[in-house]
Design a protein around this motif. Structure first.
Motif, short mmCIF file in Angstrom:
data_model
loop_
_atom_site.label_atom_id
_atom_site.label_comp_id
_atom_site.label_asym_id
_atom_site.label_seq_id
_atom_site.Cartn_x
_atom_site.Cartn_y
_atom_site.Cartn_z
N LYS A 235 42.21 17.46 -40.10
CA LYS A 235 42.79 17.72 -41.68
C LYS A 235 43.98 18.70 -41.58
O LYS A 235 44.94 18.28 -42.22
CB LYS A 235 41.70 18.31 -42.48
CG LYS A 235 42.19 18.51 -44.32
CD LYS A 235 41.95 16.94 -44.71
CE LYS A 235 42.32 17.08 -46.16
NZ LYS A 235 42.54 15.72 -46.55
N ASN A 236 43.78 19.95 -40.97
CA ASN A 236 45.03 20.79 -40.82
C ASN A 236 45.11 21.15 -39.40
O ASN A 236 44.66 20.84 -38.46
CB ASN A 236 44.52 21.96 -41.61
CG ASN A 236 44.04 21.68 -42.99
OD1 ASN A 236 44.58 21.14 -43.91
ND2 ASN A 236 42.71 22.40 -43.61
N ASP B 100 47.15 19.09 -44.18
CA ASP B 100 46.86 17.97 -44.55
C ASP B 100 48.17 17.01 -43.66
O ASP B 100 48.78 16.36 -44.48
CB ASP B 100 47.15 17.68 -46.05
CG ASP B 100 46.52 16.45 -46.67
OD1 ASP B 100 45.58 15.71 -45.93
OD2 ASP B 100 46.51 15.89 -47.74
N ASN C 123 48.70 13.22 -43.59
CA ASN C 123 49.05 12.62 -45.11
C ASN C 123 50.56 12.12 -45.06
O ASN C 123 51.38 12.99 -44.97
CB ASN C 123 48.68 13.54 -46.06
CG ASN C 123 48.30 12.59 -47.42
OD1 ASN C 123 49.06 11.72 -47.67
ND2 ASN C 123 47.39 13.06 -48.45
#
Lengths: 178, 67
Positions: free
Chosen positions: A38-39, A119, A122
């Motif tokens: 995610k990060n 993120d 994304n």
């Protein structure tokens, strides 16, 4: 309920070391970053260059400065003696690549810069980066810098380029997925 | 010539080579742009310091005033 601005920083699985890169040359590109987290946490260690701390990170090789927006603040060259007011404090809002502070001129003490990219896979929203670092110059003076910024490159982040306006003397960059 | 390193962290392949012409041109442009940004920041600091001197205030006194 208040909206969550940032996704959870470190999920239950903790941090995973994705890569360790030894820096060299005028720039070092770290490519094909794992996309399964995610990060990202970027940790620069023993960063030394010969350009007086002017080192930066570009994302995805994007050299368009307007793709990067940041608010940064810092202190330039504070002597270790707090009684000596030989320093300049600054705050600026600017377009420009992410400043990733390095210790200039082969300082003997190791300093780190760290940066979070939220993120990162994304493609639609802006990726928020928070960076902080500290360095020591050859005169025994410290500088420190904090950046909060966005990257508006329009795609997920698969590579980053660390570069110095001079040349890189030493350093490693570790990338952790979270 | 200027050398660059490329580390593919998926394959762990590391390439250390000279920049090609296109990379070198982009590098020169990036450097000059960053140098301009740095000069602008330094000029801002100098302007602020000059104002403080004109007002006869120290940095600490200004911080007290705005705190």
């Amino acid at each position: 309920m208040a909206a969550t601005i940032f996704p959870a920083l470190i999920p239950a699985g903790g941090l995973t070391l994705l890569s360790t890169t030894t820096l060299s040359g005028a720039s070092t590109t770290i490519s094909n970053i794992n996309q399964n987290h995610k990060n990202l946490l970027i940790v620069g260690d023993t960063l030394n260059d010969n350009s007086d701390s002017n080192s930066f990170i570009q994302l995805n090789g994007n050299s368009t400065s307007t793709a990067y927006q940041s608010i940064r603040s810092g202190y330039s060259y504070i002597t270790a003696d707090a009684g000596t007011q030989n320093w300049a404090r600054y705050t600026s809002i600017s377009n420009g690549f992410v400043h990733f502070l390095a210790a200039p001129f082969a300082a003997t003490t190791n300093y780190k810069s760290v940066m979070w990219i939220y993120d990162y896979t994304n493609t639609t929203p802006k990726n928020v980066t928070i960076q902080t670092g500290m360095a020591l110059n050859g005169s025994g003076e410290y500088s420190a810098m904090n950046n909060i910024g966005t990257y508006e490159g329009g795609s997920g982040i698969t590579s980053l380029k660390y570069y110095s306006l001079g040349s890189i003397l030493t350093g490693t960059i570790k990338i952790y997925g979270a | 010539m200027t050398k660059i390193t490329i580390h593919n962290v998926e394959t762990n392949e590391v390439i250390f080579r000279e920049m090609n012409e296109e990379e070198l041109a982009e590098w020169e442009q990036t450097k000059s742009q960053e140098q301009i940004n740095i000069k602008i920041e330094i000029a801002k600091i100098a302007k602020r310091d000059a104002i403080l001197v004109r007002l006869g205030l120290t940095e600490e006194e200004v911080l007290l005033l705005i705190s």
